[in-house]
Motif scaffolding. Structure first.
Motif, PDB file in Angstrom:
ATOM      1  N   UNK A   7      37.480  48.518 -36.752  1.00 59.65           N
ATOM      2  CA  UNK A   7      37.603  50.409 -35.959  1.00 59.65           C
ATOM      3  C   UNK A   7      38.429  50.437 -35.645  1.00 59.65           C
ATOM      4  N   UNK A   8      38.775  51.944 -35.986  1.00 54.52           N
ATOM      5  CA  UNK A   8      40.123  52.647 -35.770  1.00 54.52           C
ATOM      6  C   UNK A   8      40.645  53.164 -36.714  1.00 54.52           C
ATOM      7  N   UNK A   9      40.763  52.437 -37.558  1.00 49.10           N
ATOM      8  CA  UNK A   9      41.451  54.005 -38.486  1.00 49.10           C
ATOM      9  C   UNK A   9      41.702  55.284 -38.980  1.00 49.10           C
ATOM     10  N   UNK A  10      42.295  55.521 -39.504  1.00 50.87           N
ATOM     11  CA  UNK A  10      42.266  56.844 -39.604  1.00 50.87           C
ATOM     12  C   UNK A  10      43.569  57.469 -40.329  1.00 50.87           C
ATOM     13  N   UNK A  11      43.680  59.041 -40.146  1.00 50.91           N
ATOM     14  CA  UNK A  11      45.445  59.879 -41.046  1.00 50.91           C
ATOM     15  C   UNK A  11      46.388  59.188 -39.826  1.00 50.91           C
ATOM     16  N   UNK A  14      53.812  59.314 -40.882  1.00 46.79           N
ATOM     17  CA  UNK A  14      54.586  58.506 -41.139  1.00 46.79           C
ATOM     18  C   UNK A  14      55.332  58.055 -40.123  1.00 46.79           C
ATOM     19  N   UNK A  15      55.778  56.753 -39.409  1.00 43.19           N
ATOM     20  CA  UNK A  15      56.549  56.876 -38.212  1.00 43.19           C
ATOM     21  C   UNK A  15      55.520  57.008 -36.624  1.00 43.19           C
ATOM     22  N   UNK A  16      54.455  56.689 -37.209  1.00 46.02           N
ATOM     23  CA  UNK A  16      53.395  57.201 -36.258  1.00 46.02           C
ATOM     24  C   UNK A  16      52.712  55.604 -35.839  1.00 46.02           C
ATOM     25  N   UNK A  17      51.692  55.884 -35.077  1.00 50.71           N
ATOM     26  CA  UNK A  17      51.297  54.396 -34.912  1.00 50.71           C
ATOM     27  C   UNK A  17      49.571  54.260 -34.619  1.00 50.71           C
ATOM     28  N   UNK A  18      49.304  53.226 -34.601  1.00 45.05           N
ATOM     29  CA  UNK A  18      47.386  53.538 -34.661  1.00 45.05           C
ATOM     30  C   UNK A  18      47.305  51.774 -34.259  1.00 45.05           C
ATOM     31  N   UNK A  19      45.760  51.959 -33.563  1.00 46.59           N
ATOM     32  CA  UNK A  19      45.117  49.861 -32.817  1.00 46.59           C
ATOM     33  C   UNK A  19      44.134  49.901 -33.020  1.00 46.59           C
ATOM     34  N   UNK A  20      43.722  48.853 -34.265  1.00 49.41           N
ATOM     35  CA  UNK A  20      43.036  49.004 -35.656  1.00 49.41           C
ATOM     36  C   UNK A  20      42.116  47.620 -33.663  1.00 49.41           C
ATOM     37  N   UNK A  21      40.890  47.884 -34.423  1.00 43.74           N
ATOM     38  CA  UNK A  21      40.040  46.522 -33.143  1.00 43.74           C
ATOM     39  C   UNK A  21      38.946  45.865 -33.957  1.00 43.74           C
ATOM     40  N   UNK A  22      38.665  44.620 -33.714  1.00 39.94           N
ATOM     41  CA  UNK A  22      37.909  43.893 -34.656  1.00 39.94           C
ATOM     42  C   UNK A  22      36.645  42.980 -33.831  1.00 39.94           C
ATOM     43  N   UNK A  23      35.314  44.080 -33.343  1.00 43.06           N
ATOM     44  CA  UNK A  23      34.242  43.199 -32.660  1.00 43.06           C
ATOM     45  C   UNK A  23      33.323  41.955 -33.855  1.00 43.06           C
ATOM     46  N   UNK A  80      45.244  44.822 -33.508  1.00 37.16           N
ATOM     47  CA  UNK A  80      46.300  45.101 -34.131  1.00 37.16           C
ATOM     48  C   UNK A  80      46.684  46.223 -34.348  1.00 37.16           C
ATOM     49  N   UNK A  81      47.537  46.347 -32.830  1.00 37.63           N
ATOM     50  CA  UNK A  81      48.938  47.504 -32.607  1.00 37.63           C
ATOM     51  C   UNK A  81      49.688  48.265 -33.445  1.00 37.63           C
ATOM     52  N   UNK A  82      50.156  49.085 -34.133  1.00 41.13           N
ATOM     53  CA  UNK A  82      50.707  49.133 -35.253  1.00 41.13           C
ATOM     54  C   UNK A  82      51.536  50.277 -35.132  1.00 41.13           C
ATOM     55  N   UNK A 112      36.182  46.262 -43.187  1.00 46.60           N
ATOM     56  CA  UNK A 112      37.342  47.141 -43.665  1.00 46.60           C
ATOM     57  C   UNK A 112      37.183  48.464 -43.004  1.00 46.60           C
ATOM     58  N   UNK A 113      37.971  48.521 -42.448  1.00 46.62           N
ATOM     59  CA  UNK A 113      38.293  49.709 -41.969  1.00 46.62           C
ATOM     60  C   UNK A 113      40.219  50.981 -42.594  1.00 46.62           C
ATOM     61  N   UNK A 114      40.134  51.739 -42.944  1.00 42.91           N
ATOM     62  CA  UNK A 114      40.546  53.029 -44.163  1.00 42.91           C
ATOM     63  C   UNK A 114      42.190  53.251 -42.645  1.00 42.91           C
ATOM     64  N   UNK A 115      43.157  52.962 -43.574  1.00 40.10           N
ATOM     65  CA  UNK A 115      44.953  53.309 -42.769  1.00 40.10           C
ATOM     66  C   UNK A 115      45.110  53.989 -44.220  1.00 40.10           C
ATOM     67  N   UNK A 116      45.114  55.343 -44.134  1.00 35.63           N
ATOM     68  CA  UNK A 116      46.240  55.956 -44.184  1.00 35.63           C
ATOM     69  C   UNK A 116      47.323  56.411 -43.868  1.00 35.63           C
ATOM     70  N   UNK A 117      48.779  56.338 -44.496  1.00 35.53           N
ATOM     71  CA  UNK A 117      49.828  56.573 -43.676  1.00 35.53           C
ATOM     72  C   UNK A 117      50.629  58.167 -44.680  1.00 35.53           C
TER      73      UNK A 117
END
Length: 119
Positions: A7-11, A14-23, A80-82, A112-117
């Motif tokens: 979970x945690x994916x999204x749009x 560029x230069x931003x941050x996102x945190x993904x999690x996995x249970x 995963x902290x991105x 999977x979870x989609x990450x779009x930058x």
């Protein structure tokens, strides 16, 4: 039954941050290395990061210094902290259970979870 739910994916810009999690469930989480892998549009799977059962971590050169992997063995979760995200980080991100306590090989991965930058 091994189950991995990301979970945690999204749009993100560029230069931003996102945190993904996995249970994780269905196995003794603390015994195994856990990985993040990703698949960009039209490309094959790319290994991103690993954390061993004793907490040692490794990263692909493409994300080193920008991504941080972590695990909580009490909660059976992987994160995963991105940060400093780039358009080339756009991909579906999967968490994957290692075959043993160390190493990059894995035997199960989640949906999977989609990450779009993109701006």
């Amino acid at each position: 039954e091994v189950r991995l739910v990301e979970s945690g994916g999204g749009l993100v810009q560029p230069g931003g941050s996102l945190r993904l999690s996995c249970a994780a469930s269905g196995f003794t989480f603390s015994n195994y290395a856990m990985n993040w892998v990703r698949q960009a549009p039209g490309k094959g799977l790319e290994w991103v990061s690993v954390i061993t059962n004793d907490g040692s971590s490794g990263y692909a050169d493409s994300v080193k210094g920008r991504f941080t992997i972590s695990r909580d063995n009490m909660k059976n979760t992987l994160a995963l902290q991105m940060s400093s995200l780039k358009p080339e980080d756009t991909a579906v991100y999967y968490c994957a259970k290692g075959r043993r306590g160390y190493g990059r090989t894995y035997d199960y991965r989640g949906q999977g979870t989609q990450v779009t930058v993109s701006s």
